[in-house]
Motif scaffolding. Structure first.
Motif, PDB file in Angstrom:
ATOM      1  N   ALA A   1       6.302  -8.021-118.221  1.00 56.26           N
ATOM      2  CA  ALA A   1       6.262  -9.061-119.250  1.00 56.26           C
ATOM      3  C   ALA A   1       5.089  -8.878-120.214  1.00 56.26           C
ATOM      4  N   ARG A   2       4.065  -8.148-119.800  1.00 53.64           N
ATOM      5  CA  ARG A   2       2.891  -7.919-120.647  1.00 53.64           C
ATOM      6  C   ARG A   2       3.040  -6.689-121.538  1.00 53.64           C
ATOM      7  N   LEU A   3       4.056  -5.878-121.286  1.00 51.47           N
ATOM      8  CA  LEU A   3       4.209  -4.630-122.042  1.00 51.47           C
ATOM      9  C   LEU A   3       4.662  -4.904-123.458  1.00 51.47           C
ATOM     10  N   PRO A   4       4.263  -4.105-124.423  1.00 55.60           N
ATOM     11  CA  PRO A   4       3.421  -2.919-124.324  1.00 55.60           C
ATOM     12  C   PRO A   4       1.933  -3.272-124.250  1.00 55.60           C
ATOM     13  N   LEU A   5       1.181  -2.443-123.553  1.00 57.35           N
ATOM     14  CA  LEU A   5      -0.264  -2.598-123.410  1.00 57.35           C
ATOM     15  C   LEU A   5      -0.956  -1.267-123.636  1.00 57.35           C
ATOM     16  N   THR A   6      -2.090  -1.312-124.296  1.00 60.23           N
ATOM     17  CA  THR A   6      -2.980  -0.163-124.381  1.00 60.23           C
ATOM     18  C   THR A   6      -4.287  -0.595-123.743  1.00 60.23           C
ATOM     19  N   LEU A   7      -4.647   0.077-122.638  1.00 58.10           N
ATOM     20  CA  LEU A   7      -5.804  -0.329-121.843  1.00 58.10           C
ATOM     21  C   LEU A   7      -6.850   0.767-121.806  1.00 58.10           C
ATOM     22  N   ASN A   8      -8.101   0.372-121.819  1.00 51.61           N
ATOM     23  CA  ASN A   8      -9.216   1.303-121.633  1.00 51.61           C
ATOM     24  C   ASN A   8      -9.571   1.290-120.146  1.00 51.61           C
ATOM     25  N   LEU A   9      -9.148   2.329-119.437  1.00 55.45           N
ATOM     26  CA  LEU A   9      -9.361   2.416-117.998  1.00 55.45           C
ATOM     27  C   LEU A   9     -10.692   3.087-117.693  1.00 55.45           C
ATOM     28  N   THR A  10     -11.380   2.555-116.692  1.00 57.42           N
ATOM     29  CA  THR A  10     -12.691   3.038-116.263  1.00 57.42           C
ATOM     30  C   THR A  10     -12.536   3.968-115.066  1.00 57.42           C
ATOM     31  N   GLU A  11     -13.255   5.082-115.097  1.00 57.14           N
ATOM     32  CA  GLU A  11     -13.245   6.067-114.002  1.00 57.14           C
ATOM     33  C   GLU A  11     -13.954   5.495-112.776  1.00 57.14           C
ATOM     34  N   LEU A  12     -13.400   5.803-111.582  1.00 53.52           N
ATOM     35  CA  LEU A  12     -14.032   5.384-110.329  1.00 53.52           C
ATOM     36  C   LEU A  12     -13.687   6.380-109.216  1.00 53.52           C
ATOM     37  N   ASN A  13     -14.673   6.826-108.500  1.00 55.11           N
ATOM     38  CA  ASN A  13     -14.525   7.624-107.283  1.00 55.11           C
ATOM     39  C   ASN A  13     -13.847   8.988-107.461  1.00 55.11           C
ATOM     40  N   SER A  14     -13.730   9.480-108.658  1.00 55.10           N
ATOM     41  CA  SER A  14     -13.082  10.771-108.920  1.00 55.10           C
ATOM     42  C   SER A  14     -11.658  10.841-108.379  1.00 55.10           C
ATOM     43  N   ASN A  15     -10.994   9.668-108.271  1.00 61.84           N
ATOM     44  CA  ASN A  15      -9.599   9.659-107.831  1.00 61.84           C
ATOM     45  C   ASN A  15      -8.771   8.534-108.439  1.00 61.84           C
ATOM     46  N   GLU A  16      -9.415   7.687-109.247  1.00 63.97           N
ATOM     47  CA  GLU A  16      -8.704   6.538-109.796  1.00 63.97           C
ATOM     48  C   GLU A  16      -9.329   6.072-111.108  1.00 63.97           C
ATOM     49  N   LYS A  17      -8.515   5.371-111.884  1.00 66.67           N
ATOM     50  CA  LYS A  17      -8.946   4.672-113.097  1.00 66.67           C
ATOM     51  C   LYS A  17      -8.539   3.218-112.908  1.00 66.67           C
ATOM     52  N   TYR A  18      -9.365   2.293-113.404  1.00 64.34           N
ATOM     53  CA  TYR A  18      -9.033   0.884-113.214  1.00 64.34           C
ATOM     54  C   TYR A  18      -9.278   0.069-114.471  1.00 64.34           C
ATOM     55  N   PHE A  19      -8.647  -1.126-114.495  1.00 64.52           N
ATOM     56  CA  PHE A  19      -8.839  -2.093-115.569  1.00 64.52           C
ATOM     57  C   PHE A  19      -8.766  -3.483-114.958  1.00 64.52           C
TER      58      PHE A  19
END
Length: 167
Positions: free
Chosen positions: A73-91
């Motif tokens: 329901a929120r799409l479309p989205l453009t998100l700035n994801l933050t790097e974490l633990n060299s295995n994931e990006k989060y927002f």
């Protein structure tokens, strides 16, 4: 019985209010479309989305649950994801998504999961975990995902792919 009925009514009310919210007013989110995409939010099973990272494009399948529906329901989205633990990006969203967390045991490359009720996490490596998540979606073919995401913060665009329905 009254308690159960009241709990169900509160959950339905919360779900409806979340899906009717439209776009999040979070910093880091760019709304790409003023159109309300709620016509397809009730049944995300098989719903596809396009995920764009720089010039790389992936497709994903939304989870058939309340979280997948609310994210859709929120799409479309453009998100700035933050790097974490060299295995994931989060927002971190300001407004929560419905959650029903469970321990997946193993995170798979291409999992798009919800941590808590407001943290979207895109995983680009496979590993074991003891944390609990709610499924949002899964990238269909995550080959090249790690390279596309890189090791820094990154902008990711999520869009619904409209499917043509046959009669």
């Amino acid at each position: 019985m009254k308690y159960l009925l009241a709990t169900v009514m509160m959950f339905v009310s919360l779900s409806l209010s979340i899906s009717s919210c439209g776009k999040d007013n979070d910093p880091g989110i760019t709304s790409d479309n003023a159109k309300n995409n709620n016509e397809n939010t009730n049944d995300p099973a098989g719903s596809k989305m396009k995920i764009t990272i720089g010039t790389a494009v992936f497709t994903g399948t939304l989870s058939n649950n309340a979280t997948g529906s609310a994210f859709k329901a929120r799409l479309p989205l453009t998100l700035n994801l933050t790097e974490l633990n060299s295995n994931e990006k989060y927002f971190d969203f300001k407004t929560a998504l419905p959650s029903n967390a469970a321990n997946p045991g193993t995170i798979q490359t291409g999992d798009l999961l919800l941590y808590g009720s407001n943290t979207l996490v895109l995983f680009y490596k496979t590993f074991s975990t003891s944390y609990r998540y709610t499924s949002i979606a899964r990238i269909d073919n995550p080959s090249g995902l790690a390279a596309a995401l890189g090791n820094e913060n990154v902008t990711v665009k999520f869009e619904l792919i409209e499917t043509i329905r046959s009669n």
